[in-house]
Design a protein around this motif. Structure first.
Motif, PDB file in Angstrom:
ATOM      1  N   ASP A 182      16.528  -3.977 -35.249  1.00 19.91           N
ATOM      2  CA  ASP A 182      16.610  -5.391 -35.620  1.00 19.91           C
ATOM      3  C   ASP A 182      18.001  -5.958 -35.330  1.00 19.91           C
ATOM      4  O   ASP A 182      18.127  -7.099 -34.873  1.00 19.91           O
ATOM      5  CB  ASP A 182      16.271  -5.582 -37.099  1.00 19.91           C
ATOM      6  CG  ASP A 182      14.786  -5.460 -37.375  1.00 19.91           C
ATOM      7  OD1 ASP A 182      13.990  -5.512 -36.400  1.00 19.91           O
ATOM      8  OD2 ASP A 182      14.408  -5.313 -38.549  1.00 19.91           O
ATOM      9  N   GLN A 183      19.034  -5.192 -35.601  1.00 20.36           N
ATOM     10  CA  GLN A 183      20.383  -5.660 -35.315  1.00 20.36           C
ATOM     11  C   GLN A 183      20.589  -5.848 -33.811  1.00 20.36           C
ATOM     12  O   GLN A 183      21.195  -6.827 -33.382  1.00 20.36           O
ATOM     13  CB  GLN A 183      21.431  -4.686 -35.853  1.00 20.36           C
ATOM     14  CG  GLN A 183      21.685  -4.816 -37.335  1.00 20.36           C
ATOM     15  CD  GLN A 183      22.695  -3.798 -37.801  1.00 20.36           C
ATOM     16  OE1 GLN A 183      22.488  -2.598 -37.639  1.00 20.36           O
ATOM     17  NE2 GLN A 183      23.788  -4.272 -38.364  1.00 20.36           N
ATOM     18  N   LYS A 218      18.286  -6.526 -31.583  1.00 19.31           N
ATOM     19  CA  LYS A 218      17.521  -7.712 -31.170  1.00 19.31           C
ATOM     20  C   LYS A 218      18.251  -8.984 -31.603  1.00 19.31           C
ATOM     21  O   LYS A 218      18.314  -9.961 -30.848  1.00 19.31           O
ATOM     22  CB  LYS A 218      16.111  -7.665 -31.773  1.00 19.31           C
ATOM     23  CG  LYS A 218      15.158  -8.604 -31.113  1.00 19.31           C
ATOM     24  CD  LYS A 218      15.028  -8.213 -29.662  1.00 19.31           C
ATOM     25  CE  LYS A 218      13.859  -8.883 -29.016  1.00 19.31           C
ATOM     26  NZ  LYS A 218      13.872  -8.701 -27.570  1.00 19.31           N
ATOM     27  N   HIS A 219      18.801  -8.966 -32.793  1.00 19.59           N
ATOM     28  CA  HIS A 219      19.578 -10.103 -33.295  1.00 19.59           C
ATOM     29  C   HIS A 219      20.754 -10.381 -32.363  1.00 19.59           C
ATOM     30  O   HIS A 219      21.032 -11.529 -32.003  1.00 19.59           O
ATOM     31  CB  HIS A 219      20.046  -9.805 -34.723  1.00 19.59           C
ATOM     32  CG  HIS A 219      20.591 -10.979 -35.449  1.00 19.59           C
ATOM     33  ND1 HIS A 219      21.049 -10.887 -36.742  1.00 19.59           N
ATOM     34  CD2 HIS A 219      20.807 -12.276 -35.105  1.00 19.59           C
ATOM     35  CE1 HIS A 219      21.483 -12.060 -37.138  1.00 19.59           C
ATOM     36  NE2 HIS A 219      21.361 -12.917 -36.153  1.00 19.59           N
ATOM     37  N   PHE A 232      19.604 -12.099 -29.237  1.00 16.23           N
ATOM     38  CA  PHE A 232      19.368 -13.532 -29.466  1.00 16.23           C
ATOM     39  C   PHE A 232      20.682 -14.300 -29.436  1.00 16.23           C
ATOM     40  O   PHE A 232      20.792 -15.355 -28.815  1.00 16.23           O
ATOM     41  CB  PHE A 232      18.675 -13.769 -30.810  1.00 16.23           C
ATOM     42  CG  PHE A 232      17.246 -13.335 -30.878  1.00 16.23           C
ATOM     43  CD1 PHE A 232      16.473 -13.175 -29.742  1.00 16.23           C
ATOM     44  CD2 PHE A 232      16.656 -13.078 -32.106  1.00 16.23           C
ATOM     45  CE1 PHE A 232      15.151 -12.779 -29.815  1.00 16.23           C
ATOM     46  CE2 PHE A 232      15.341 -12.683 -32.194  1.00 16.23           C
ATOM     47  CZ  PHE A 232      14.580 -12.532 -31.042  1.00 16.23           C
ATOM     48  N   TYR A 253      28.229 -13.236 -33.931  1.00 15.91           N
ATOM     49  CA  TYR A 253      27.916 -12.012 -33.198  1.00 15.91           C
ATOM     50  C   TYR A 253      28.784 -10.851 -33.688  1.00 15.91           C
ATOM     51  O   TYR A 253      28.286  -9.747 -33.933  1.00 15.91           O
ATOM     52  CB  TYR A 253      28.140 -12.246 -31.698  1.00 15.91           C
ATOM     53  CG  TYR A 253      27.771 -11.084 -30.807  1.00 15.91           C
ATOM     54  CD1 TYR A 253      26.544 -11.038 -30.164  1.00 15.91           C
ATOM     55  CD2 TYR A 253      28.661 -10.036 -30.592  1.00 15.91           C
ATOM     56  CE1 TYR A 253      26.211  -9.982 -29.332  1.00 15.91           C
ATOM     57  CE2 TYR A 253      28.340  -8.975 -29.765  1.00 15.91           C
ATOM     58  CZ  TYR A 253      27.111  -8.946 -29.138  1.00 15.91           C
ATOM     59  OH  TYR A 253      26.790  -7.895 -28.325  1.00 15.91           O
ATOM     60  N   VAL A 258      27.503  -9.649 -36.991  1.00 16.20           N
ATOM     61  CA  VAL A 258      26.220  -8.947 -36.927  1.00 16.20           C
ATOM     62  C   VAL A 258      26.386  -7.550 -36.339  1.00 16.20           C
ATOM     63  O   VAL A 258      25.699  -6.616 -36.737  1.00 16.20           O
ATOM     64  CB  VAL A 258      25.192  -9.765 -36.099  1.00 16.20           C
ATOM     65  CG1 VAL A 258      23.936  -8.965 -35.809  1.00 16.20           C
ATOM     66  CG2 VAL A 258      24.847 -11.044 -36.835  1.00 16.20           C
ATOM     67  N   PRO A 311      19.297 -10.871 -41.673  1.00 15.98           N
ATOM     68  CA  PRO A 311      18.668 -10.504 -40.394  1.00 15.98           C
ATOM     69  C   PRO A 311      18.122 -11.717 -39.650  1.00 15.98           C
ATOM     70  O   PRO A 311      17.472 -12.589 -40.234  1.00 15.98           O
ATOM     71  CB  PRO A 311      17.526  -9.566 -40.807  1.00 15.98           C
ATOM     72  CG  PRO A 311      17.975  -9.002 -42.115  1.00 15.98           C
ATOM     73  CD  PRO A 311      18.744 -10.107 -42.781  1.00 15.98           C
ATOM     74  N   PHE A 312      18.453 -11.796 -38.383  1.00 17.67           N
ATOM     75  CA  PHE A 312      18.017 -12.842 -37.460  1.00 17.67           C
ATOM     76  C   PHE A 312      18.536 -14.232 -37.806  1.00 17.67           C
ATOM     77  O   PHE A 312      17.994 -15.231 -37.355  1.00 17.67           O
ATOM     78  CB  PHE A 312      16.498 -12.846 -37.293  1.00 17.67           C
ATOM     79  CG  PHE A 312      15.996 -11.560 -36.703  1.00 17.67           C
ATOM     80  CD1 PHE A 312      16.138 -11.304 -35.361  1.00 17.67           C
ATOM     81  CD2 PHE A 312      15.402 -10.605 -37.508  1.00 17.67           C
ATOM     82  CE1 PHE A 312      15.707 -10.109 -34.811  1.00 17.67           C
ATOM     83  CE2 PHE A 312      14.964  -9.404 -36.970  1.00 17.67           C
ATOM     84  CZ  PHE A 312      15.108  -9.150 -35.619  1.00 17.67           C
ATOM     85  N   SER A 313      19.588 -14.304 -38.602  1.00 18.72           N
ATOM     86  CA  SER A 313      20.205 -15.585 -38.913  1.00 18.72           C
ATOM     87  C   SER A 313      20.889 -16.130 -37.664  1.00 18.72           C
ATOM     88  O   SER A 313      21.619 -15.426 -36.978  1.00 18.72           O
ATOM     89  CB  SER A 313      21.247 -15.429 -40.026  1.00 18.72           C
ATOM     90  OG  SER A 313      21.962 -16.630 -40.182  1.00 18.72           O
ATOM     91  N   MET A 314      20.646 -17.407 -37.393  1.00 18.53           N
ATOM     92  CA  MET A 314      21.276 -18.059 -36.252  1.00 18.53           C
ATOM     93  C   MET A 314      22.160 -19.212 -36.745  1.00 18.53           C
ATOM     94  O   MET A 314      22.406 -20.166 -36.017  1.00 18.53           O
ATOM     95  CB  MET A 314      20.210 -18.587 -35.286  1.00 18.53           C
ATOM     96  CG  MET A 314      19.327 -17.501 -34.704  1.00 18.53           C
ATOM     97  SD  MET A 314      20.218 -16.340 -33.685  1.00 18.53           S
ATOM     98  CE  MET A 314      20.333 -17.236 -32.173  1.00 18.53           C
TER      99      MET A 314
END
Length: 150
Positions: A20-21, A23-24, A27, A94, A97, A106-109
């Motif tokens: 997950d990290q 992939k984050h 992104f 970045y 993360v 997780p997946f915070s933008m």
């Protein structure tokens, strides 16, 4: 060829990121790449439009056109500063993360929590933007002075 031994202490210090990290981070890297591309395109348009306006002003010897070109240049500088500011915010996110024990959701933008670390003014007046837009601005002002004094 790997020269490290099986029980190398350097491996013990290294933390592996979970899927997950990773992939984050992908992104976030995509956003950073788009922002950098936008900045590149803005510079191209700024150079093209302001150069065209100066060429048109030279043909008609019209100082209002040069003044308009200065306004256009300032707008592009502002927009490019915005893109660089956003890019720096996302790079800061970045960096947070990528840390193995990151506290970022997780997946915070959302880069807003890092706004106190990255200032828009520092981004807009960075050496690269200052040299690019400042140089164009000096050329415009010199051309304007020649039109008004000549």
């Amino acid at each position: 060829m790997n020269t490290r031994g099986v029980g190398d202490p350097a491996d013990a210090d290294r933390q592996v990121l979970d899927a997950d990290q990773v992939k984050h981070l992908e992104f976030l890297q995509g956003v950073v790449s788009r922002l950098a591309n936008n900045s590149f395109l803005v510079k191209g348009w700024a150079l093209t439009l302001t150069g065209g306006l100066l060429a048109f002003a030279a043909g008609s010897t019209s100082w209002p056109i040069v003044a308009t070109a200065l306004i256009v240049l300032a707008a592009f500088w502002f927009l490019d500063g915005y893109f660089l500011h956003q890019e720096r915010l996302f790079r800061t996110l970045y960096d947070e993360v990528r840390r193995p024990r990151s506290t970022v959701e997780p997946f915070s933008m959302d880069p807003r929590p890092y706004a106190d670390r990255v200032r828009w003014r520092r981004s807009a007046f960075s050496p690269t933007l200052s040299l690019f837009y400042g140089g164009l601005c000096v050329a415009h002002l010199a051309f304007l002075a020649v039109l008004l004094l000549g």
